[in-house]
Write an enzyme that holds these catalytic residues in place. Structure first.
Site, PDB file in Angstrom:
ATOM      1  N   ASN A   1     -34.220   2.465  -3.660  1.00  0.00           N
ATOM      2  CA  ASN A   1     -34.803   2.918  -4.955  1.00  0.00           C
ATOM      3  C   ASN A   1     -36.013   2.126  -5.258  1.00  0.00           C
ATOM      4  OD1 ASN A   1     -33.474   5.428  -6.319  1.00  0.00           O
ATOM      5  ND2 ASN A   1     -31.632   4.280  -5.372  1.00  0.00           N
TER       6      ASN A   1
ATOM      7  N   ILE B   1     -22.128  -5.807 -14.281  1.00  0.00           N
ATOM      8  CA  ILE B   1     -22.057  -5.186 -15.716  1.00  0.00           C
ATOM      9  C   ILE B   1     -22.779  -6.136 -16.645  1.00  0.00           C
ATOM     10  CG2 ILE B   1     -20.679  -4.278 -17.485  1.00  0.00           C
ATOM     11  CD1 ILE B   1     -18.736  -3.516 -15.300  1.00  0.00           C
TER      12      ILE B   1
ATOM     13  N   ASN C   1     -31.341   2.751 -16.060  1.00  0.00           N
ATOM     14  CA  ASN C   1     -30.339   2.498 -14.637  1.00  0.00           C
ATOM     15  C   ASN C   1     -30.465   3.977 -14.129  1.00  0.00           C
ATOM     16  OD1 ASN C   1     -28.458   1.633 -13.060  1.00  0.00           O
ATOM     17  ND2 ASN C   1     -26.912   2.455 -14.154  1.00  0.00           N
TER      18      ASN C   1
ATOM     19  N   HIS D   1     -27.911   6.106 -11.768  1.00  0.00           N
ATOM     20  CA  HIS D   1     -26.223   6.324 -11.301  1.00  0.00           C
ATOM     21  C   HIS D   1     -26.326   7.531 -10.485  1.00  0.00           C
ATOM     22  CE1 HIS D   1     -22.082   5.680 -12.047  1.00  0.00           C
ATOM     23  NE2 HIS D   1     -22.063   7.033 -12.267  1.00  0.00           N
TER      24      HIS D   1
ATOM     25  N   SER E   1     -28.492  10.565 -12.268  1.00  0.00           N
ATOM     26  CA  SER E   1     -28.767  10.587 -13.519  1.00  0.00           C
ATOM     27  C   SER E   1     -29.616   9.235 -13.766  1.00  0.00           C
ATOM     28  CB  SER E   1     -27.892  10.580 -14.606  1.00  0.00           C
ATOM     29  OG  SER E   1     -27.076  11.602 -14.380  1.00  0.00           O
TER      30      SER E   1
ATOM     31  N   LEU F   1     -20.528   1.154 -20.392  1.00  0.00           N
ATOM     32  CA  LEU F   1     -21.011   1.528 -18.945  1.00  0.00           C
ATOM     33  C   LEU F   1     -21.142   2.977 -18.538  1.00  0.00           C
ATOM     34  CD1 LEU F   1     -21.219  -0.057 -16.299  1.00  0.00           C
ATOM     35  CD2 LEU F   1     -19.000   0.518 -15.666  1.00  0.00           C
ATOM     36  N   ASP F   2     -22.270   3.260 -18.032  1.00  0.00           N
ATOM     37  CA  ASP F   2     -22.854   4.471 -17.640  1.00  0.00           C
ATOM     38  C   ASP F   2     -22.774   5.586 -18.896  1.00  0.00           C
ATOM     39  OD1 ASP F   2     -23.179   3.681 -15.002  1.00  0.00           O
ATOM     40  OD2 ASP F   2     -21.112   3.844 -14.405  1.00  0.00           O
TER      41      ASP F   2
ATOM     42  N   GLU G   1     -32.570  10.774  -5.519  1.00  0.00           N
ATOM     43  CA  GLU G   1     -32.604   9.562  -6.498  1.00  0.00           C
ATOM     44  C   GLU G   1     -34.069   8.962  -6.068  1.00  0.00           C
ATOM     45  OE1 GLU G   1     -29.590   6.242  -6.261  1.00  0.00           O
ATOM     46  OE2 GLU G   1     -28.248   7.861  -5.532  1.00  0.00           O
TER      47      GLU G   1
HETATM   48  C1  GRF Z   1     -28.062   3.996  -5.333  1.00  0.00           C
HETATM   49  O1  GRF Z   1     -27.243   4.990  -4.872  1.00  0.00           O
HETATM   50  C2  GRF Z   1     -27.952   3.748  -6.853  1.00  0.00           C
HETATM   51  O2  GRF Z   1     -27.829   5.147  -7.474  1.00  0.00           O
HETATM   52  C3  GRF Z   1     -26.647   3.116  -7.114  1.00  0.00           C
HETATM   53  O3  GRF Z   1     -26.614   2.104  -6.100  1.00  0.00           O
HETATM   54  C4  GRF Z   1     -27.343   2.787  -4.943  1.00  0.00           C
HETATM   55  C5  GRF Z   1     -28.286   1.629  -4.796  1.00  0.00           C
HETATM   56  O4  GRF Z   1     -29.082   1.825  -3.541  1.00  0.00           O
HETATM   57  N1  GRF Z   1     -26.471   2.504  -8.396  1.00  0.00           N
HETATM   58  P1  GRF Z   1     -30.505   1.275  -2.998  1.00  0.00           P
HETATM   59  O5  GRF Z   1     -30.170  -0.338  -3.080  1.00  0.00           O
HETATM   60  O6  GRF Z   1     -31.354   1.650  -4.155  1.00  0.00           O
HETATM   61  O7  GRF Z   1     -30.969   1.614  -1.816  1.00  0.00           O
END
Ligand code: GRF
Length: 207
Positions: free
Chosen positions: A20, A99, A114, A116, A143, A151-152, A181
Site C-alpha cells: 500500500n 495498536i 488507516n 482496513h 475501508s 480499534l477500527d 486497496e
Molecule cells: C493490507 O491488507 C492492509 O489493509 C492491512 O495490512 C495489509 C498490509 O499490506 N492493514 P501491505 O504491507 O500494504 O502490503
C-alpha cells in the site's frame, strides 16, 4: 501570481512488505497530487517496505517497539519525535501492526488515517478475509477511515467492494481486496490532504 500552497507532508507507517505504501508513493508522483510522501517509518527493523521506500528516494526511519519494554506511550513518543523532526503533517497507516494509545491518537486526531481490509463496520481486527468467508457474505472489500481511539471504529472516508466468489479461500479473497486497496488509498489520501474530506466532531465532512 502567488505561490501554490505547500503540499502536506505525509509520513507512512508500516510494519511489513509495504505494498500500500508503494501505491501511495506512485500516486503521489503524479503532477497535481495534493500530498508529498516525506517519510516511511517502520516499527519492524528490516521490514521489506523500507527497502522499497529507499528505492524511491524517500527518507526512512525505524522505531523498534521492542526497545521500549512494553511501554507503548514511550514507543509512540519516540515515533512522534521522528514525525516532528521530519515535519510531518499527516500520518498514514499502511499495514502498521501496532495498536495506538489514546494519547497518540488524540495527538493526530483528524490527521491520521488507516486502511482496513473489510467493509467496516464489518470484520474489525485481524483475519478479516477469514471472518468474511466464515460469515458467508457475498460482498467484501476495504475501508479507509480516520483513526480514533477505538480499534477500527473511526469514521469511514471511502470504501471499495469486491465480490466473494464460491471458490474463494483467504488468499484469493485477500488478493482481490488488495488490488482495490491500492486504488482506494491514494484516492482517500488525496481527499484528506486537499481538505475535501475532514474529521469534524467525530464525523467525516465533505467540502
Ligand atoms: C493490507 O491488507 C492492509 O489493509 C492491512 O495490512 C495489509 C498490509 O499490506 N492493514 P501491505 O504491507 O500494504 O502490503
Amino acid at each position: 501570481m502567488s505561490a501554490p500552497a505547500p503540499r502536506p507532508r505525509v509520513g507512512i507507517l508500516i510494519s511489513g512488505r509495504g505494498s500500500n505504501m508503494v501505491s501511495l508513493v506512485e500516486a503521489a508522483q503524479a503532477e497535481g497530487f495534493p500530498a508529498e510522501i516525506a517519510l516511511v517509518l517502520s516499527n519492524v527493523p528490516g521490514a521489506g517496505g523500507l527497502d522499497r521506500a529507499k528505492e524511491f528516494g524517500i527518507a526512512t526511519a525505524t522505531v523498534d517497539h521492542r526497545a521500549f519494554n512494553r511501554d507503548r506511550e514511550a514507543f509512540e513518543r519516540a515515533m512522534d519525535e521522528v514525525l516532528r523532526v521530519n515535519q510531518i503533517d499527516l500520518v498514514v497507516l499502511a499495514g502498521f501492526m501496532r495498536i495506538m494509545t489514546p494519547w497518540f491518537v488524540r495527538r493526530w486526531e483528524g490527521r491520521m488515517i488507516n486502511i482496513h481490509p473489510s467493509l467496516l463496520p464489518l470484520f474489525k481486527g485481524t483475519h478479516t478475509h477469514r471472518q468474511a468467508l466464515e460469515a458467508g457474505v457475498v460482498e467484501h472489500g476495504c475501508s479507509v477511515h480516520f483513526v480514533v481511539p477505538e480499534l477500527d471504529a473511526g469514521p469511514v472516508i471511502m470504501q471499495a467492494k469486491v465480490p466473494v466468489l464460491p471458490e474463494d479461500d483467504e488468499d484469493t479473497l485477500a488478493s482481490r481486496v488488495l488490488v482495490q486497496e491500492h486504488l482506494l488509498y491514494p484516492r482517500a489520501l488525496a481527499e484528506v490532504a486537499s481538505g475535501r474530506a475532514a474529521l469534524v466532531d467525530g464525523a467525516v465532512v465533505r467540502r
